[in-house]
Structures are given as structure tokens and as C-alpha cells.
Enzyme design. Structure first.
Site, PDB file in Angstrom:
ATOM      1  N   ARG A   1       0.847  -1.206   0.000  1.00 26.04           N
ATOM      2  CA  ARG A   1       0.000   0.000   0.000  1.00 26.04           C
ATOM      3  C   ARG A   1       0.876   1.249   0.000  1.00 26.04           C
ATOM      4  O   ARG A   1       2.104   1.161   0.103  1.00 26.04           O
ATOM      5  CB  ARG A   1      -0.959   0.002   1.190  1.00 26.04           C
ATOM      6  CG  ARG A   1      -0.293  -0.065   2.541  1.00 26.04           C
ATOM      7  CD  ARG A   1      -1.318  -0.387   3.618  1.00 26.04           C
ATOM      8  NE  ARG A   1      -0.683  -0.635   4.900  1.00 26.04           N
ATOM      9  CZ  ARG A   1      -0.504   0.297   5.838  1.00 26.04           C
ATOM     10  NH1 ARG A   1      -0.894   1.529   5.631  1.00 26.04           N
ATOM     11  NH2 ARG A   1       0.089  -0.013   6.983  1.00 26.04           N
TER      12      ARG A   1
ATOM     13  N   TYR B   1      11.160   9.070  14.839  1.00 28.48           N
ATOM     14  CA  TYR B   1      11.069   8.946  13.373  1.00 28.48           C
ATOM     15  C   TYR B   1      12.213   9.707  12.686  1.00 28.48           C
ATOM     16  O   TYR B   1      12.866   9.177  11.791  1.00 28.48           O
ATOM     17  CB  TYR B   1       9.707   9.484  12.932  1.00 28.48           C
ATOM     18  CG  TYR B   1       9.385   9.343  11.468  1.00 28.48           C
ATOM     19  CD1 TYR B   1       9.056   8.109  10.918  1.00 28.48           C
ATOM     20  CD2 TYR B   1       9.378  10.457  10.629  1.00 28.48           C
ATOM     21  CE1 TYR B   1       8.729   7.989   9.577  1.00 28.48           C
ATOM     22  CE2 TYR B   1       9.049  10.348   9.294  1.00 28.48           C
ATOM     23  CZ  TYR B   1       8.725   9.109   8.769  1.00 28.48           C
ATOM     24  OH  TYR B   1       8.396   8.993   7.433  1.00 28.48           O
TER      25      TYR B   1
ATOM     26  N   LYS C   1      15.179   8.255  10.295  1.00 26.00           N
ATOM     27  CA  LYS C   1      15.314   8.688   8.899  1.00 26.00           C
ATOM     28  C   LYS C   1      16.671   9.360   8.651  1.00 26.00           C
ATOM     29  O   LYS C   1      17.222   9.266   7.558  1.00 26.00           O
ATOM     30  CB  LYS C   1      14.158   9.620   8.523  1.00 26.00           C
ATOM     31  CG  LYS C   1      12.795   8.914   8.518  1.00 26.00           C
ATOM     32  CD  LYS C   1      12.741   7.773   7.515  1.00 26.00           C
ATOM     33  CE  LYS C   1      11.372   7.162   7.346  1.00 26.00           C
ATOM     34  NZ  LYS C   1      11.334   6.083   6.367  1.00 26.00           N
TER      35      LYS C   1
HETATM   36  P1  NDP Z   1       1.947   3.536   4.781  1.00 26.45           P
HETATM   37  O1  NDP Z   1       1.678   3.530   6.239  1.00 26.45           O
HETATM   38  O2  NDP Z   1       0.847   3.840   3.824  1.00 26.45           O
HETATM   39  O3  NDP Z   1       2.626   2.139   4.339  1.00 26.45           O
HETATM   40  C1  NDP Z   1       3.697   1.625   5.061  1.00 26.45           C
HETATM   41  C2  NDP Z   1       4.105   0.304   4.462  1.00 26.45           C
HETATM   42  O4  NDP Z   1       5.199  -0.219   5.233  1.00 26.45           O
HETATM   43  C3  NDP Z   1       2.999  -0.730   4.516  1.00 26.45           C
HETATM   44  O5  NDP Z   1       3.050  -1.530   3.355  1.00 26.45           O
HETATM   45  C4  NDP Z   1       3.362  -1.560   5.734  1.00 26.45           C
HETATM   46  O6  NDP Z   1       2.912  -2.892   5.695  1.00 26.45           O
HETATM   47  C5  NDP Z   1       4.878  -1.543   5.636  1.00 26.45           C
HETATM   48  N1  NDP Z   1       5.496  -1.866   6.907  1.00 26.45           N
HETATM   49  C6  NDP Z   1       5.453  -1.184   8.067  1.00 26.45           C
HETATM   50  N2  NDP Z   1       6.148  -1.823   9.016  1.00 26.45           N
HETATM   51  C7  NDP Z   1       6.645  -2.942   8.450  1.00 26.45           C
HETATM   52  C8  NDP Z   1       7.439  -4.018   8.915  1.00 26.45           C
HETATM   53  N3  NDP Z   1       7.883  -4.069  10.172  1.00 26.45           N
HETATM   54  N4  NDP Z   1       7.770  -5.012   8.042  1.00 26.45           N
HETATM   55  C9  NDP Z   1       7.326  -4.983   6.774  1.00 26.45           C
HETATM   56  N5  NDP Z   1       6.566  -3.989   6.269  1.00 26.45           N
HETATM   57  C10 NDP Z   1       6.225  -2.995   7.108  1.00 26.45           C
HETATM   58  O7  NDP Z   1       3.142   4.558   4.627  1.00 26.45           O
HETATM   59  P2  NDP Z   1       3.666   5.409   3.374  1.00 26.45           P
HETATM   60  O8  NDP Z   1       3.395   4.713   2.115  1.00 26.45           O
HETATM   61  O9  NDP Z   1       3.207   6.791   3.568  1.00 26.45           O
HETATM   62  O10 NDP Z   1       5.231   5.393   3.702  1.00 26.45           O
HETATM   63  C11 NDP Z   1       6.175   4.630   2.977  1.00 26.45           C
HETATM   64  C12 NDP Z   1       7.565   5.127   3.337  1.00 26.45           C
HETATM   65  O11 NDP Z   1       7.675   6.507   3.000  1.00 26.45           O
HETATM   66  C13 NDP Z   1       7.866   5.015   4.828  1.00 26.45           C
HETATM   67  O12 NDP Z   1       9.218   4.660   5.021  1.00 26.45           O
HETATM   68  C14 NDP Z   1       7.639   6.435   5.323  1.00 26.45           C
HETATM   69  O13 NDP Z   1       8.372   6.713   6.482  1.00 26.45           O
HETATM   70  C15 NDP Z   1       8.124   7.227   4.125  1.00 26.45           C
HETATM   71  N6  NDP Z   1       7.620   8.601   4.079  1.00 26.45           N
HETATM   72  C16 NDP Z   1       6.278   8.862   3.965  1.00 26.45           C
HETATM   73  C17 NDP Z   1       5.838  10.165   3.926  1.00 26.45           C
HETATM   74  C18 NDP Z   1       4.395  10.525   3.794  1.00 26.45           C
HETATM   75  O14 NDP Z   1       4.089  11.730   3.858  1.00 26.45           O
HETATM   76  N7  NDP Z   1       3.484   9.612   3.584  1.00 26.45           N
HETATM   77  C19 NDP Z   1       6.782  11.292   4.023  1.00 26.45           C
HETATM   78  C20 NDP Z   1       8.151  10.897   4.136  1.00 26.45           C
HETATM   79  C21 NDP Z   1       8.547   9.596   4.155  1.00 26.45           C
HETATM   80  P3  NDP Z   1       1.540  -3.347   6.401  1.00 26.45           P
HETATM   81  O15 NDP Z   1       0.481  -3.146   5.350  1.00 26.45           O
HETATM   82  O16 NDP Z   1       1.805  -4.773   6.742  1.00 26.45           O
HETATM   83  O17 NDP Z   1       1.344  -2.482   7.598  1.00 26.45           O
END
Ligand code: NDP
Length: 244
Positions: free
Chosen positions: A12, A152, A156
Site C-alpha cells: 500500500r 522517526y 530517517k
Molecule cells: P503507509 O503507512 O501507507 O505504508 C507503510 C508500508 O510499510 C505498509 O506496506 C506496511 O505494511 C509496511 N510496513 C510497516 N512496518 C513494516 C514491517 N515491520 N515489516 C514490513 N513492512 C512494514 O506509509 P507510506 O506509504 O506513507 O510510507 C512509505 C515510506 O515513506 C515510509 O518509510 C515512510 O516513512 C516514508 N515517508 C512517507 C511520507 C508521507 O508523507 N506519507 C513522508 C516521508 C517519508 P503493512 O500493510 O503490513 O502495515
């Protein structure tokens, strides 16, 4: 032979968009997931609709053994990993005064240790292949800091240091390691914010909007491609000008 890309947290949000974007560029895809759900099945279908293969492997990036198994499974199916995108990440926002030890540890273990766990298991295959592209998803708060996100932003910022050091270690083997640092991107991670707050944030961004998952995926696509073959150890902000 098609190139193979492994995207962590690919079911996702940003990870899913990266997986679909690379599938459109004819990469065979591997994604990992923690729990089977409808979203996983939909994502797989969307990836396979581009006539590429998709392998979904179950694993928690904060668990080293899971990562080892995930990588072995991908190698036994595809024989290689050309592109690794360390995208899986979580937040547990609160002021330091109220932050529990677990809030700090969970975020560091998923975001930073998770990046180590996956990369450590992938790197030997890339070294042997004399080829690789590693793209680590950090955040602008890893550069600028943000109140309520000591855990966080530490994770990062750590990813940026990890990236630059690894880029120096593996450059001679044609393995490029870079960071993409998104600003505010519309996903479930930012959906927890109230609409008024999101509007305020959008106003403060020079491009006057939050980013889309495609904005981030486009830069990952570039860093995965041959067009970026003279770029390593860099941090590219995808933030609508927020941090300049
Ligand atoms: P989401 O919360 O929409 O998705 C996070 C994803 O990471 C999910 O697929 C989740 O899987 C997976 N995940 C979390 N923990 C684990 C774990 N321990 N092992 C395997 N998979 C895991 O977040 P975003 O798409 O927004 O974020 C993606 C990346 O971008 C992250 O690293 C975030 O820090 C970074 N980011 C996002 C920003 C934003 O504004 N959205 C800004 C800056 C950086 P599951 O479905 O199983 O929970």
C-alpha cells in the site's frame, strides 16, 4: 532477462505505487507484506496486469531472520535482485516527554534496523553480480527534524548516514545507493492528520499541495534506471520545495 526489483512494504501507499511504476517499466517485482489481506491481492493483480511477475513474501523487516528468508525466496524464484527499495516504515509520533521506550525502539527497529536487515541480506548477491541499485526511503524530517518525531527523524537521519557509507563501500562494484526524502505525501500515514492541518501544511509548501505517491515513485524509477548511472550517495527531496 527482465530486471528484478524488491520493494519492502509494497502492498500500500508509496511502496505500492513504486511497485506498480517499476512493473510498468518491465521489472519483475517482489514485495513483502506482514499480513495477508485484500489489499495484498489487489496489489499483486495490479502489478501482474503489466505482464510481469510478482512474488509476495511474508516478513517483518525488523526481524533479521524474516529478511533472510524473504531474500532467499526471491533469489530462488528470480535468481537475482537488481533493485532494492527500502520503503517499509512506521511512525509513533509524540513529544519526547510522553514517548515510551517502545515507541522509540519500534520506529528505529522498523525504519533503520529494517533497512539494515534487508540490505545486509541483499548486498552479497549484488556484489557478486557487480550490479545493483539501492534506494532508501527517508524523509525530509530526517534532515530538518520535526517536533513530535524524535524517534522517526532519528531513524530517517540514520538511513541517510547508512546510505552514504554504503555508497562509498560498494561504488567500485557498480552498486549505487541513494536516498529519496519525501515531504508530505498523501497516504494512510498522513491521513491521520486533520483536514485543517493538511490544508495549513499545503499552504506552507512552495508548490501549494501535498505530494502524491506517483511523485515519489517517479524519482525512484529514475534512480533505478540507467539514466542515474553517475549518481550515488545522494539525497533527493521530493517535497514540493518545502525544505529549500
Ligand atoms: P503507509 O503507512 O501507507 O505504508 C507503510 C508500508 O510499510 C505498509 O506496506 C506496511 O505494511 C509496511 N510496513 C510497516 N512496518 C513494516 C514491517 N515491520 N515489516 C514490513 N513492512 C512494514 O506509509 P507510506 O506509504 O506513507 O510510507 C512509505 C515510506 O515513506 C515510509 O518509510 C515512510 O516513512 C516514508 N515517508 C512517507 C511520507 C508521507 O508523507 N506519507 C513522508 C516521508 C517519508 P503493512 O500493510 O503490513 O502495515
Amino acid at each position: 532477462m527482465e530486471k528484478v526489483a524488491f520493494i519492502t512494504g509494497g502492498t500500500r501507499g508509496i511502496g505500492k505505487q513504486i511497485a506498480i511504476t517499476l512493473a510498468k517499466c518491465r521489472y519483475d517485482i517482489a514485495i513483502n507484506y506482514r499480513n495477508e489481506n485484500e489489499e495484498l491481492e489487489n496489489t499483486k493483480k495490479e502489478i501482474e496486469a503489466n505482464n510481469v511477475k510478482c512474488l509476495a513474501v511474508k516478513g517483518d523487516v525488523s526481524n533479521f531472520e524474516d529478511c533472510e528468508k524473504n531474500v532467499e525466496e526471491i533469489i530462488s524464484k528470480y535468481g537475482k535482485i537488481d533493485v532494492l527499495v527500502n520503503n517499509a516504515g512506521i511512525t509513533r509520533d509524540t513529544l519526547l516527554m510522553r514517548m515510551k521506550k517502545e515507541d522509540f525502539e519500534d520506529v528505529i527497529n522498523t525504519n533503520l534496523v529494517g533497512t539494515f536487515n534487508v540490505t545486509k541480506n541483499v548486498i552479497s548477491y549484488m556484489l557478486k553480480a557487480h550490479y545493483g541499485r539501492i534506494i532508501n526511503i527517508s524523509s525530509v524530517v530526517g534532515i530538518a527534524g520535526n517536533a513530535g518525531q524524535t524517534n522517526y527523524s532519528a531513524s530517517k537521519a540514520g538511513i541517510i548516514g547508512f546510505t552514504k557509507s554504503l555508497a562509498k563501500e560498494v561504488a567500485s562494484r557498480n552498486i549505487l545507493v541513494n536516498v529519496v526524502a519525501p515531504g508530505f505525501i498523501e497516504t494512510s500515514m498522513t491521513n491521520v492528520l486533520k483536514d485543517e492541518i493538511k490544508e495549513e501544511i499545503a499552504k506552507s509548501i512552495p508548490l501549494k499541495r501535498m505530494g502524491t505517491t506517483q511523485d515519489v515513485a517517479n524519482v525512484v524509477k529514475f534512480l533505478a534506471s540507467e539514466d542515474s548511472s553517475y549518481i550515488t550517495g545522494q539525497v533527493i527531496n521530493v517535497d514540493g520545495g518545502m525544505l529549500m
